[in-house]
Motif scaffolding. Sequence first.
Motif, PDB file in Angstrom:
ATOM      1  N   GLY A   5       2.659  -5.012   3.851  1.00 27.87           N
ATOM      2  CA  GLY A   5       1.823  -5.574   4.902  1.00 27.87           C
ATOM      3  C   GLY A   5       0.929  -6.681   4.393  1.00 27.87           C
ATOM      4  O   GLY A   5       1.141  -7.224   3.310  1.00 27.87           O
ATOM      5  N   VAL A   6      -0.041  -7.005   5.198  1.00 31.37           N
ATOM      6  CA  VAL A   6      -1.020  -8.039   4.865  1.00 31.37           C
ATOM      7  C   VAL A   6      -2.406  -7.518   5.206  1.00 31.37           C
ATOM      8  O   VAL A   6      -2.565  -6.583   5.991  1.00 31.37           O
ATOM      9  CB  VAL A   6      -0.762  -9.353   5.635  1.00 31.37           C
ATOM     10  CG1 VAL A   6       0.586  -9.944   5.279  1.00 31.37           C
ATOM     11  CG2 VAL A   6      -0.885  -9.162   7.133  1.00 31.37           C
ATOM     12  N   TRP A   7      -3.415  -8.136   4.602  1.00 32.59           N
ATOM     13  CA  TRP A   7      -4.791  -7.850   4.964  1.00 32.59           C
ATOM     14  C   TRP A   7      -5.188  -8.838   6.060  1.00 32.59           C
ATOM     15  O   TRP A   7      -5.162 -10.040   5.856  1.00 32.59           O
ATOM     16  CB  TRP A   7      -5.716  -7.961   3.755  1.00 32.59           C
ATOM     17  CG  TRP A   7      -5.546  -6.803   2.833  1.00 32.59           C
ATOM     18  CD1 TRP A   7      -4.795  -6.763   1.706  1.00 32.59           C
ATOM     19  CD2 TRP A   7      -6.122  -5.508   2.980  1.00 32.59           C
ATOM     20  NE1 TRP A   7      -4.870  -5.519   1.126  1.00 32.59           N
ATOM     21  CE2 TRP A   7      -5.678  -4.729   1.900  1.00 32.59           C
ATOM     22  CE3 TRP A   7      -6.964  -4.921   3.924  1.00 32.59           C
ATOM     23  CZ2 TRP A   7      -6.052  -3.399   1.729  1.00 32.59           C
ATOM     24  CZ3 TRP A   7      -7.335  -3.600   3.756  1.00 32.59           C
ATOM     25  CH2 TRP A   7      -6.882  -2.850   2.662  1.00 32.59           C
ATOM     26  N   LYS A   8      -5.499  -8.295   7.223  1.00 27.76           N
ATOM     27  CA  LYS A   8      -5.853  -9.087   8.400  1.00 27.76           C
ATOM     28  C   LYS A   8      -7.352  -8.947   8.642  1.00 27.76           C
ATOM     29  O   LYS A   8      -7.928  -7.880   8.410  1.00 27.76           O
ATOM     30  CB  LYS A   8      -5.056  -8.559   9.595  1.00 27.76           C
ATOM     31  CG  LYS A   8      -5.344  -9.208  10.912  1.00 27.76           C
ATOM     32  CD  LYS A   8      -4.450  -8.574  11.979  1.00 27.76           C
ATOM     33  CE  LYS A   8      -4.938  -8.889  13.356  1.00 27.76           C
ATOM     34  NZ  LYS A   8      -4.109  -8.239  14.383  1.00 27.76           N
ATOM     35  N   ILE A   9      -7.979 -10.013   9.094  1.00 28.78           N
ATOM     36  CA  ILE A   9      -9.403  -9.971   9.414  1.00 28.78           C
ATOM     37  C   ILE A   9      -9.565  -9.580  10.871  1.00 28.78           C
ATOM     38  O   ILE A   9      -9.052 -10.257  11.768  1.00 28.78           O
ATOM     39  CB  ILE A   9     -10.080 -11.341   9.171  1.00 28.78           C
ATOM     40  CG1 ILE A   9      -9.818 -11.823   7.747  1.00 28.78           C
ATOM     41  CG2 ILE A   9     -11.577 -11.263   9.474  1.00 28.78           C
ATOM     42  CD1 ILE A   9     -10.314 -10.902   6.674  1.00 28.78           C
ATOM     43  N   GLU A  10     -10.243  -8.470  11.098  1.00 31.00           N
ATOM     44  CA  GLU A  10     -10.544  -7.991  12.453  1.00 31.00           C
ATOM     45  C   GLU A  10     -12.028  -7.705  12.534  1.00 31.00           C
ATOM     46  O   GLU A  10     -12.534  -6.860  11.795  1.00 31.00           O
ATOM     47  CB  GLU A  10      -9.750  -6.727  12.782  1.00 31.00           C
ATOM     48  CG  GLU A  10      -8.267  -6.949  12.955  1.00 31.00           C
ATOM     49  CD  GLU A  10      -7.525  -5.686  13.360  1.00 31.00           C
ATOM     50  OE1 GLU A  10      -8.151  -4.613  13.516  1.00 31.00           O
ATOM     51  OE2 GLU A  10      -6.295  -5.758  13.503  1.00 31.00           O
TER      52      GLU A  10
ATOM     53  N   GLN B 192       0.893  -1.165   0.000  1.00 26.15           N
ATOM     54  CA  GLN B 192       0.000   0.000   0.000  1.00 26.15           C
ATOM     55  C   GLN B 192       0.927   1.209   0.000  1.00 26.15           C
ATOM     56  O   GLN B 192       1.483   1.558   1.053  1.00 26.15           O
ATOM     57  CB  GLN B 192      -0.885   0.009   1.244  1.00 26.15           C
ATOM     58  CG  GLN B 192      -1.887  -1.106   1.292  1.00 26.15           C
ATOM     59  CD  GLN B 192      -3.255  -0.612   0.880  1.00 26.15           C
ATOM     60  OE1 GLN B 192      -3.717   0.423   1.338  1.00 26.15           O
ATOM     61  NE2 GLN B 192      -3.895  -1.351   0.001  1.00 26.15           N
ATOM     62  N   GLY B 193       1.126   1.818  -1.150  1.00 29.55           N
ATOM     63  CA  GLY B 193       2.108   2.898  -1.239  1.00 29.55           C
ATOM     64  C   GLY B 193       3.481   2.322  -0.966  1.00 29.55           C
ATOM     65  O   GLY B 193       3.905   1.377  -1.614  1.00 29.55           O
ATOM     66  N   THR B 194       4.156   2.857   0.049  1.00 30.62           N
ATOM     67  CA  THR B 194       5.479   2.349   0.413  1.00 30.62           C
ATOM     68  C   THR B 194       5.415   1.313   1.538  1.00 30.62           C
ATOM     69  O   THR B 194       6.439   0.728   1.888  1.00 30.62           O
ATOM     70  CB  THR B 194       6.402   3.499   0.852  1.00 30.62           C
ATOM     71  OG1 THR B 194       5.810   4.162   1.974  1.00 30.62           O
ATOM     72  CG2 THR B 194       6.626   4.483  -0.283  1.00 30.62           C
TER      73      THR B 194
ATOM     74  N   ILE C 206      -8.132  -5.827  -2.800  1.00 32.58           N
ATOM     75  CA  ILE C 206      -8.812  -5.583  -1.523  1.00 32.58           C
ATOM     76  C   ILE C 206      -8.607  -4.136  -1.107  1.00 32.58           C
ATOM     77  O   ILE C 206      -7.524  -3.578  -1.266  1.00 32.58           O
ATOM     78  CB  ILE C 206      -8.264  -6.525  -0.435  1.00 32.58           C
ATOM     79  CG1 ILE C 206      -8.476  -7.970  -0.847  1.00 32.58           C
ATOM     80  CG2 ILE C 206      -8.919  -6.249   0.912  1.00 32.58           C
ATOM     81  CD1 ILE C 206      -7.762  -8.966   0.022  1.00 32.58           C
ATOM     82  N   THR C 207      -9.673  -3.556  -0.564  1.00 28.64           N
ATOM     83  CA  THR C 207      -9.596  -2.234   0.050  1.00 28.64           C
ATOM     84  C   THR C 207     -10.238  -2.324   1.428  1.00 28.64           C
ATOM     85  O   THR C 207     -10.834  -3.345   1.772  1.00 28.64           O
ATOM     86  CB  THR C 207     -10.345  -1.166  -0.779  1.00 28.64           C
ATOM     87  OG1 THR C 207     -11.750  -1.457  -0.730  1.00 28.64           O
ATOM     88  CG2 THR C 207      -9.861  -1.118  -2.218  1.00 28.64           C
ATOM     89  N   ALA C 208     -10.133  -1.259   2.197  1.00 31.59           N
ATOM     90  CA  ALA C 208     -10.714  -1.255   3.541  1.00 31.59           C
ATOM     91  C   ALA C 208     -12.230  -1.431   3.499  1.00 31.59           C
ATOM     92  O   ALA C 208     -12.831  -1.845   4.479  1.00 31.59           O
ATOM     93  CB  ALA C 208     -10.351   0.036   4.261  1.00 31.59           C
TER      94      ALA C 208
ATOM     95  N   VAL D  13      -8.466  -5.371   7.314  1.00 36.85           N
ATOM     96  CA  VAL D  13      -7.677  -4.230   7.786  1.00 36.85           C
ATOM     97  C   VAL D  13      -6.238  -4.433   7.314  1.00 36.85           C
ATOM     98  O   VAL D  13      -5.656  -5.493   7.554  1.00 36.85           O
ATOM     99  CB  VAL D  13      -7.720  -4.134   9.329  1.00 36.85           C
ATOM    100  CG1 VAL D  13      -6.858  -2.992   9.826  1.00 36.85           C
ATOM    101  CG2 VAL D  13      -9.143  -3.996   9.825  1.00 36.85           C
ATOM    102  N   PHE D  14      -5.679  -3.422   6.648  1.00 36.77           N
ATOM    103  CA  PHE D  14      -4.289  -3.528   6.204  1.00 36.77           C
ATOM    104  C   PHE D  14      -3.376  -3.313   7.393  1.00 36.77           C
ATOM    105  O   PHE D  14      -3.471  -2.310   8.095  1.00 36.77           O
ATOM    106  CB  PHE D  14      -3.977  -2.500   5.108  1.00 36.77           C
ATOM    107  CG  PHE D  14      -2.598  -2.667   4.534  1.00 36.77           C
ATOM    108  CD1 PHE D  14      -2.339  -3.655   3.593  1.00 36.77           C
ATOM    109  CD2 PHE D  14      -1.561  -1.846   4.939  1.00 36.77           C
ATOM    110  CE1 PHE D  14      -1.070  -3.817   3.054  1.00 36.77           C
ATOM    111  CE2 PHE D  14      -0.287  -2.000   4.408  1.00 36.77           C
ATOM    112  CZ  PHE D  14      -0.043  -2.990   3.471  1.00 36.77           C
ATOM    113  N   VAL D  15      -2.470  -4.270   7.606  1.00 40.37           N
ATOM    114  CA  VAL D  15      -1.550  -4.218   8.737  1.00 40.37           C
ATOM    115  C   VAL D  15      -0.111  -4.252   8.210  1.00 40.37           C
ATOM    116  O   VAL D  15       0.285  -5.236   7.581  1.00 40.37           O
ATOM    117  CB  VAL D  15      -1.783  -5.419   9.686  1.00 40.37           C
ATOM    118  CG1 VAL D  15      -0.792  -5.418  10.826  1.00 40.37           C
ATOM    119  CG2 VAL D  15      -3.205  -5.429  10.200  1.00 40.37           C
ATOM    120  N   PRO D  16       0.661  -3.187   8.446  1.00 41.00           N
ATOM    121  CA  PRO D  16       2.066  -3.215   8.040  1.00 41.00           C
ATOM    122  C   PRO D  16       2.820  -4.298   8.813  1.00 41.00           C
ATOM    123  O   PRO D  16       2.547  -4.542   9.988  1.00 41.00           O
ATOM    124  CB  PRO D  16       2.589  -1.830   8.418  1.00 41.00           C
ATOM    125  CG  PRO D  16       1.360  -0.976   8.499  1.00 41.00           C
ATOM    126  CD  PRO D  16       0.276  -1.890   8.993  1.00 41.00           C
ATOM    127  N   VAL D  17       3.757  -4.961   8.143  1.00 42.10           N
ATOM    128  CA  VAL D  17       4.556  -5.997   8.782  1.00 42.10           C
ATOM    129  C   VAL D  17       6.030  -5.790   8.454  1.00 42.10           C
ATOM    130  O   VAL D  17       6.375  -5.212   7.424  1.00 42.10           O
ATOM    131  CB  VAL D  17       4.127  -7.418   8.346  1.00 42.10           C
ATOM    132  CG1 VAL D  17       2.738  -7.747   8.841  1.00 42.10           C
ATOM    133  CG2 VAL D  17       4.221  -7.602   6.844  1.00 42.10           C
TER     134      VAL D  17
END
Length: 93
Positions: free
Chosen positions: A31-36, A26-28, A76-78, A41-45
Amino acid sequence: ISALMAVVITPLPKGLVIPNAAIRRQGTAVGVWKIEDGDAVFVPVALGRTDLAGQVQVLRGLTAGDTIIVYSEAEITANSSISIVDNIPGVTP
């Protein structure tokens, strides 16, 4: 001219690993898309080493037991509507 080369590949250290296919940008941010709570939800890793089987070490950003999206038919988007399945029909894990 000929050469003989030996490559020693060590296994990934014990810890959290995920399929490389789950990694998104996502830009720079990596991460991964996590299910919350049923939402994506995009989560940087922070990532470590990758092995030849397509697994990548996660150093920060996820914990064991988190549910992440490995495959999606569309970007996928938010605001994406998601449906969780255990396997993809016709694909052998």
